[in-house]
Design an enzyme around this catalytic site. Structure first.
Site, mmCIF file in Angstrom:
data_model
loop_
_atom_site.group_PDB
_atom_site.id
_atom_site.type_symbol
_atom_site.label_atom_id
_atom_site.label_comp_id
_atom_site.label_asym_id
_atom_site.label_seq_id
_atom_site.Cartn_x
_atom_site.Cartn_y
_atom_site.Cartn_z
ATOM 1 N N ASP A 117 5.316 -0.447 8.494
ATOM 2 C CA ASP A 117 4.960 0.291 7.284
ATOM 3 C C ASP A 117 6.217 0.604 6.485
ATOM 4 O O ASP A 117 6.845 1.646 6.650
ATOM 5 C CB ASP A 117 4.231 1.582 7.675
ATOM 6 C CG ASP A 117 3.443 2.144 6.510
ATOM 7 O OD1 ASP A 117 3.350 1.461 5.473
ATOM 8 O OD2 ASP A 117 2.913 3.260 6.640
ATOM 9 N N GLU B 33 1.210 -9.442 15.702
ATOM 10 C CA GLU B 33 2.451 -8.703 15.436
ATOM 11 C C GLU B 33 2.146 -7.300 14.960
ATOM 12 O O GLU B 33 1.055 -7.038 14.470
ATOM 13 C CB GLU B 33 3.229 -9.421 14.303
ATOM 14 C CG GLU B 33 3.482 -10.852 14.615
ATOM 15 C CD GLU B 33 3.942 -11.650 13.396
ATOM 16 O OE1 GLU B 33 4.256 -11.039 12.356
ATOM 17 O OE2 GLU B 33 3.979 -12.875 13.514
ATOM 18 N N CYS C 159 0.915 28.717 -14.928
ATOM 19 C CA CYS C 159 0.965 30.077 -15.439
ATOM 20 C C CYS C 159 1.958 30.052 -16.601
ATOM 21 O O CYS C 159 3.128 29.727 -16.407
ATOM 22 C CB CYS C 159 1.463 31.023 -14.344
ATOM 23 S SG CYS C 159 1.953 32.623 -15.023
ATOM 24 N N LYS D 170 2.247 -4.378 12.309
ATOM 25 C CA LYS D 170 2.337 -4.298 10.853
ATOM 26 C C LYS D 170 3.272 -3.131 10.530
ATOM 27 O O LYS D 170 2.914 -1.967 10.716
ATOM 28 C CB LYS D 170 0.947 -4.077 10.249
ATOM 29 C CG LYS D 170 0.940 -4.078 8.747
ATOM 30 C CD LYS D 170 -0.477 -4.228 8.254
ATOM 31 C CE LYS D 170 -0.667 -4.036 6.766
ATOM 32 N NZ LYS D 170 0.382 -3.532 5.959
ATOM 33 N N CYS E 224 6.501 36.304 -15.087
ATOM 34 C CA CYS E 224 5.801 36.171 -13.806
ATOM 35 C C CYS E 224 6.828 36.289 -12.667
ATOM 36 O O CYS E 224 7.733 35.455 -12.560
ATOM 37 C CB CYS E 224 5.091 34.823 -13.777
ATOM 38 S SG CYS E 224 4.280 34.466 -12.230
ATOM 39 N N LYS F 248 -6.013 -2.702 10.252
ATOM 40 C CA LYS F 248 -5.261 -1.457 10.026
ATOM 41 C C LYS F 248 -5.771 -0.319 10.892
ATOM 42 O O LYS F 248 -6.977 -0.184 11.095
ATOM 43 C CB LYS F 248 -5.319 -1.082 8.538
ATOM 44 C CG LYS F 248 -4.450 -2.031 7.712
ATOM 45 C CD LYS F 248 -4.495 -1.734 6.249
ATOM 46 C CE LYS F 248 -3.599 -0.579 5.869
ATOM 47 N NZ LYS F 248 -3.500 -0.451 4.404
ATOM 48 N N CYS G 278 -3.262 33.843 -13.124
ATOM 49 C CA CYS G 278 -2.168 33.651 -12.180
ATOM 50 C C CYS G 278 -2.320 34.638 -11.011
ATOM 51 O O CYS G 278 -2.451 35.847 -11.236
ATOM 52 C CB CYS G 278 -0.838 33.881 -12.895
ATOM 53 S SG CYS G 278 0.555 33.882 -11.763
ATOM 54 N N CYS H 13 0.809 37.243 -11.499
ATOM 55 C CA CYS H 13 0.979 38.180 -12.620
ATOM 56 C C CYS H 13 -0.293 38.374 -13.438
ATOM 57 O O CYS H 13 -0.308 39.176 -14.371
ATOM 58 C CB CYS H 13 2.111 37.713 -13.524
ATOM 59 S SG CYS H 13 1.722 36.226 -14.432
ATOM 60 N N TYR I 137 9.505 -11.411 9.349
ATOM 61 C CA TYR I 137 8.296 -11.944 9.986
ATOM 62 C C TYR I 137 7.704 -13.182 9.333
ATOM 63 O O TYR I 137 6.605 -13.586 9.682
ATOM 64 C CB TYR I 137 7.234 -10.853 10.090
ATOM 65 C CG TYR I 137 7.025 -10.041 8.805
ATOM 66 C CD1 TYR I 137 6.606 -10.640 7.627
ATOM 67 C CD2 TYR I 137 7.269 -8.667 8.802
ATOM 68 C CE1 TYR I 137 6.419 -9.909 6.473
ATOM 69 C CE2 TYR I 137 7.074 -7.916 7.649
ATOM 70 C CZ TYR I 137 6.650 -8.548 6.487
ATOM 71 O OH TYR I 137 6.472 -7.827 5.349
HETATM 72 S S1 IVH Z 1 2.958 -11.400 6.986
HETATM 73 C C1 IVH Z 1 1.606 -13.891 2.957
HETATM 74 N N1 IVH Z 1 3.599 -9.785 8.925
HETATM 75 O O1 IVH Z 1 2.075 -5.801 5.059
HETATM 76 C C2 IVH Z 1 1.807 -12.508 3.512
HETATM 77 N N2 IVH Z 1 3.287 -8.839 6.770
HETATM 78 O O2 IVH Z 1 -0.330 -5.066 3.585
HETATM 79 C C3 IVH Z 1 2.656 -12.561 4.713
HETATM 80 N N3 IVH Z 1 3.717 -6.416 6.664
HETATM 81 O O3 IVH Z 1 2.732 -7.693 2.174
HETATM 82 C C4 IVH Z 1 2.897 -11.228 5.267
HETATM 83 N N4 IVH Z 1 4.245 -6.151 8.781
HETATM 84 O O4 IVH Z 1 4.706 -6.385 3.297
HETATM 85 C C5 IVH Z 1 3.305 -9.882 7.608
HETATM 86 N N5 IVH Z 1 4.207 -8.516 10.748
HETATM 87 C C6 IVH Z 1 3.928 -8.594 9.450
HETATM 88 C C7 IVH Z 1 3.947 -7.466 8.591
HETATM 89 C C8 IVH Z 1 3.608 -7.632 7.246
HETATM 90 C C9 IVH Z 1 4.117 -5.554 7.604
HETATM 91 C C10 IVH Z 1 3.454 -6.021 5.256
HETATM 92 C C11 IVH Z 1 3.849 -7.031 4.210
HETATM 93 C C12 IVH Z 1 2.565 -7.377 3.517
HETATM 94 C C13 IVH Z 1 1.787 -6.133 3.728
HETATM 95 C C14 IVH Z 1 0.318 -6.302 3.503
#
Ligand code: IVH
Length: 707
Positions: free
Chosen positions: A133, A129, A440, A131, A446, A328, A422, A425, A241
Site C-alpha cells: 500500500d 504476492e 465560528c 499488495k 471566541c 483486497k 459556536c 462563544c 513487482y
Molecule cells: S502488479 C498492470 N503487483 O496496486 C498492473 N501491483 O491497486 C501491474 N500494487 O497499480 C501491477 N502491490 O500500484 C502489482 N505486488 C503487486 C502490487 C501492486 C501493490 C499496486 C500497484 C497497482 C495498484 C492497483
C-alpha cells in the site's frame, strides 16, 4: 453501510443518467483528493463500492459509457504547481501504466482463474504476492544504471521524480551481477514503513503541521517533495513487482523477478507460486492474519498469471491487465456504540464533530473517540446517537466512523443536531460556499480561537517562543494576554505573580520573546494566523511585497499576481487587513520591534523588468525561490500561470510541456535562463562584452525588443 452498494435492480434510463452523473462526480473528486492532495475522504472500501456500482450501471447501459468516466481511466497523480509541490517535468510512459481489477470477494478470484483457464488452458501457474500500500513507481535502467523514475501520473504520462528516487536507500543507482538487458523498466511501489510513518507524524504534530492520514499518503506526499535530500530523510522504501522491456529473456514473471533480485533490485521474498485456487486461498488466508505483523502496510494480495506468453495472450482492458487481479482485505473494523458527539472549535474557527464511543479494541489499541469529519458526512451516514457504528483505523491516526449497523438500531436513538451556534462563544455558525465545514465567525472574540491563535503565534515555525499550551491558558485566563501583541508588554513582575513561575522560567520566556524579534518577516506573517495563509504562502507574500504596508495596501488583483494566491486567499487577506483591530495589533507588534519587512528592502536592484509579468517553469541553476526574488528585485512580477498579461515564459531545464505548448500557441515569448541573466546584467549596468557581442549577433531579437 449507509451508502448504497451494488445495483441489484435495473434503473430506468433517466435514473441511470442521474446516478451515473452523481457517481462520476464523487469518484473524480475522490480520485483527485487521493492521488493529488494525498488527503482521501473515502475509505478504499467505500471508493471501490461506488466504482463497482458505476461499472454495474454502465454495463446495463453501455451507450452511457463515455471515455472520461472514472471506470475508463486510472486516477491521475500528476502535480500542478501547488503549495509545497514543484512542478515536475513529465514524460510519456513507454508502456501504459495501468491499475488492477480488484475485489473483496473470493468467488471473484475463482471467476478470474476460470476465465484465464478458458482462454489459455490449464497448464499455467499463478504468482501470488502481497499488495503493497504505497504509490506506484516506474524505474528505467539503461546499461545497468538508473536512468529515470516516473510516477504513474495519468497512466500515459508520469511525473519525473528521478532525483527524489535517487535518495531512497534501497533503490540501486547501479545494478550488480550480470545478464541485465541494455534497457528495461521495472515497476513497483514506494512505501513508508510504519516506523518511519510514526516518526514523521510525531514530528509534524510537534511542528503543528497536519499529520498524514496514513502511510500511503505519507509515501506519495514525500515522493513529490521539492527537496530530494528531505526525501532521503523520510525513510521511504521500494519493492519492485513488474518487469517490462523488449525481448526480455524470461519465460515467467517469477524468473524475471528472481533475476531482478540478483541484480540488487528490491523484490519481495513473500511471493509464492500457486498451482490452483485452493493454494491461492491458502496464501490469502495466511497473509490476512500475518500481514498484521509486517512492518509496512499492505491492502491485499495480487494474483498474477505467471507465464509471460500467457500474460501476452490474455492482454489488457483500457484500465487493467486481464492476467492479474487484486484481492483486497477489508480494513479492520470494530462495531461499537456511539455515546455522544462533541463539536470542537479549532484555531481557524472550523467546527469538527467528534464521536465519543463505548471503548472498543481495534488493531491493538482501545478506541474511544473517532472523527466524523463534517455535517455532510454525518448526514451521509444517517448517524444517530445510540447507534452501533463501524470504526476503522486502516493505518490512520484518528479512527473514523465509516458506517452504521442499521439492524441494531434501537428505538431510543436520537438524531444529532449540528449546532447552529459556536459551542464555545455562542456565535451563529456560518458555512461558506464550497466549504464542507461550519465556522465560528467570531474570529477575534471566541476564546478557543483566540487561544489557538496565540499558540500558533508562538509555535516553532512562527515566532518560535519557548512556551506550552498551559502557559497560554494561564496568561489568557488571567487576562494578561488577549492578542499576540500583549506578549511583548509582559514584565518579569507580571510573570512572577503567576502560580508556578520562578525567576529562571520567567527570564527564559522573556529571553525567548526578545529573540523572536529577530524572526524574519515571512515567519511573522505566518504567525499572524491569517486564514489560509500557510508557511509557504507567507513566504511568497513576503518575498513579493517586501513589507507589511505594501501587502496590507494591495488590491485583490495585485494579490492574485502572487504564486499560490488564488481567490480564496486573496479574499481572506483583504478581509484581514480591512479590520481596524488587526491593523492596530500590527502597529503594536511593530512598536515592540518585530520585523515587518524583508531584509533586503533597499528597493529594487533595477527596474529592467518594470511592468513585466513573468512566468517561470523548469529547473534553474539557482533555486526557484531565488529566481522569483530576482524577478521582483528587478521590478518585475512573477505569476504562476500564463495569461494574456504574461510578458514572457522564463524556461529552465525540463520546463513543463503544458506551459511550453500554451506559450507557443499563444505567441508568448520563451526565454532561457542565460538570456534572462544577460537582461538583468544590462539592467544593473554591468553588461559584459560578451553580452554585447551576443546581442549584436542574435538572429532572433524578438526577446530583446521586449525591453
Ligand atoms: S502488479 C498492470 N503487483 O496496486 C498492473 N501491483 O491497486 C501491474 N500494487 O497499480 C501491477 N502491490 O500500484 C502489482 N505486488 C503487486 C502490487 C501492486 C501493490 C499496486 C500497484 C497497482 C495498484 C492497483
Amino acid at each position: 453501510m449507509s451508502f448504497k452498494r451494488g445495483q441489484e435492480t435495473m434503473l430506468t434510463r433517466e435514473e441511470a443518467i442521474r446516478r451515473i452523473q452523481q457517481l462520476r462526480e464523487t469518484l473524480s473528486e475522490s480520485n483527485r483528493l487521493y492521488y493529488v492532495e494525498n488527503a482521501p475522504v473515502l475509505s478504499d472500501f467505500e471508493f471501490d463500492a461506488l466504482m463497482k456500482e458505476l461499472s454495474d450501471i454502465e454495463k446495463q447501459h453501455p451507450d452511457l459509457v463515455t471515455p472520461d468516466s472514472p471506470t475508463q481511466h486510472v486516477g491521475s497523480d500528476l502535480s500542478g504547481s501547488r503549495q509545497g509541490n514543484k512542478e515536475f517535468a513529465q514524460y510519456p510512459h513507454r508502456y501504459p501504466m495501468l491499475s488492477l481489477g480488484n475485489t473483496y470477494d473470493i468467488t471473484e478470484v475463482e471467476a478470474f482463474a476460470d476465465r484465464a483457464a478458458k482462454s489459455i488452458g490449464n497448464s499455467f501457474t499463478f504468482s501470488c504476492e502481497l499488495k503493497f500500500d504505497g504509490t506506484a513507481i516506474c524505474l528505467t535502467y539503461r546499461n545497468g544504471v538508473l536512468f529515470r523514475a516516473l510516477t504513474r501520473g495519468d497512466g500515459t504520462v508520469g511525473d519525473d521524480v528521478t532525483e527524489n528516487v535517487r535518495h531512497i536507500s534501497n533503490i540501486p543507482q547501479k545494478l550488480s551481477g550480470s545478464g541485465f538487458p541494455d534497457e528495461f523498466e521495472i515497476r513497483g511501489e514506494i512505501y513508508m514503513p510504519y516506523k518511519a510513518f510514526d516518526r514523521l507524524n510525531e514530528e509534524r504534530l510537534r511542528d503543528e503541521d497536519p499529520p498524514f492520514a496514513n502511510p500511503r499518503n505519507a509515501a506519495s506526499g514525500s515522493l513529490k517533495l521539492i527537496d530530494p535530500e528531505e526525501v532521503g530523510h523520510r525513510g521511504l522504501e521500494c519493492t519492485l513487482y513488474h518487469m517490462l522491456g523488449e525481448n526480455l529473456p524470461f519465460g515467467t514473471h517469477d524468473q524475471a523477478l528472481n533475476a531482478a533480485k540478483s541484480w540488487g533490485l528490491p523484490v519481495s521474498d513473500k511471493r509464492r507460486i500457486c498451482r490452483n485456487i485452493s493454494e491461492i486461498e491458502e496464501y490469502i488466508r495466511y497473509w490476512d492474519t500475518e500481514r498484521k505483523f509486517l512492518p509496512f502496510a499492505t491492502d491485499g494480495i495480487v494474483i498474477k498469471v505467471n507465464e509471460l506468453p500467457y500474460q501476452t495472450e490474455l492482454g489488457y482492458t483500457a484500465k487493467f491487465p486481464r492476467w492479474a487481479v487484486a484481492y483486497k482485505f477489508k480494513a479492520e473494523q470494530a462495531l461499537t456504540k456511539l455515546l455522544s458527539i462533541d463539536y470542537q472549535v479549532g484555531r481557524t474557527g472550523a467546527v469538527t464533530p467528534v464521536a465519543n464511543l463505548e471503548p472498543v479494541q481495534l488493531s491493538g489499541t482501545v478506541v474511544k473517540r473517532a472523527s466524523l469529519h463534517n455535517s455532510d458526512q454525518m448526514e451521509l451516514l444517517d448517524i444517530h446517537v445510540g447507534d452501533y457504528v463501524y470504526v476503522e483505523k486502516g493505518g490512520e491516526i484518528i479512527p473514523k466512523i465509516t458506517g452504521v449497523e442499521l439492524s441494531r438500531r434501537g428505538t431510543d436513538v436520537t438524531l444529532p443536531r449540528f449546532p447552529d451556534r459556536c459551542p464555545d462563544c455562542g456565535t451563529l455558525l456560518v458555512r461558506d460556499e464550497g466549504e464542507a465545514k461550519y465556522f465560528c465567525p467570531n474570529t477575534d472574540g471566541c476564546p478557543t480561537q483566540i487561544k489557538g491563535k496565540l499558540v500558533h503565534f508562538i509555535s516553532r515555525k512562527a515566532m518560535n517562543v519557548i512556551a506550552g499550551d498551559a502557559t497560554i491558558e494561564q496568561l489568557y485566563s488571567l487576562g494578561l494576554v488577549k492578542d499576540p501583541a500583549d506578549f511583548y508588554s509582559l514584565s518579569k513582575e507580571d510573570l512572577l505573580r503567576l502560580e508556578g513561575w520562578k525567576d529562571r522560567s520567567a527570564q527564559r520566556f522573556l529571553d525567548s520573546l526578545e529573540a523572536s524579534k529577530k524572526v524574519t518577516f515571512d515567519h511573522v506573517l505566518f504567525a499572524l494566523g491569517i486564514r489560509y495563509v500557510g508557511e509557504s504562502t507567507a513566504k511568497e507574500l513576503a518575498s513579493y511585497f517586501k513589507n507589511i504596508d505594501a501587502l496590507s495596501a494591495a488590491s485583490r488583483e495585485e494579490l492574485l499576481q502572487v504564486e499560490d494566491v488564488g481567490e480564496v486567499i486573496a479574499d481572506s487577506l483583504t478581509a484581514y487587513f480591512k479590520d481596524g483591530k488587526h491593523l492596530e495589533m500590527i502597529s503594536r507588534l511593530k512598536a515592540a520591534g518585530l520585523r515587518f519587512e524583508t531584509e533586503s528592502n533597499e528597493g529594487p536592484v533595477s527596474d529592467v523588468l518594470k511592468g513585466k509579468t513573468i512566468v517561470i517553469s523548469g529547473n534553474f541553476s539557482i533555486p526557484r525561490e531565488k529566481m522569483k526574488q530576482l524577478i521582483v528585485s528587478h521590478g518585475g512580477k512573477n505569476s504562476g500561470s500564463l495569461s494574456g498579461k504574461t510578458s514572457f515564459l522564463l524556461a529552465g531545464e525540463k520546463p513543463g510541456p503544458e506551459k511550453m505548448k500554451k506559450a507557443e500557441a499563444e505567441g508568448i515569448p520563451v526565454i532561457s535562463e542565460e538570456d534572462f541573466m544577460r537582461m538583468l546584467s544590462r539592467g544593473s549596468g554591468d553588461e559584459t562584452e560578451e553580452t554585447a557581442d551576443n546581442k549584436a549577433g542574435r538572429p532572433d531579437n524578438r526577446q530583446l525588443t521586449l525591453f
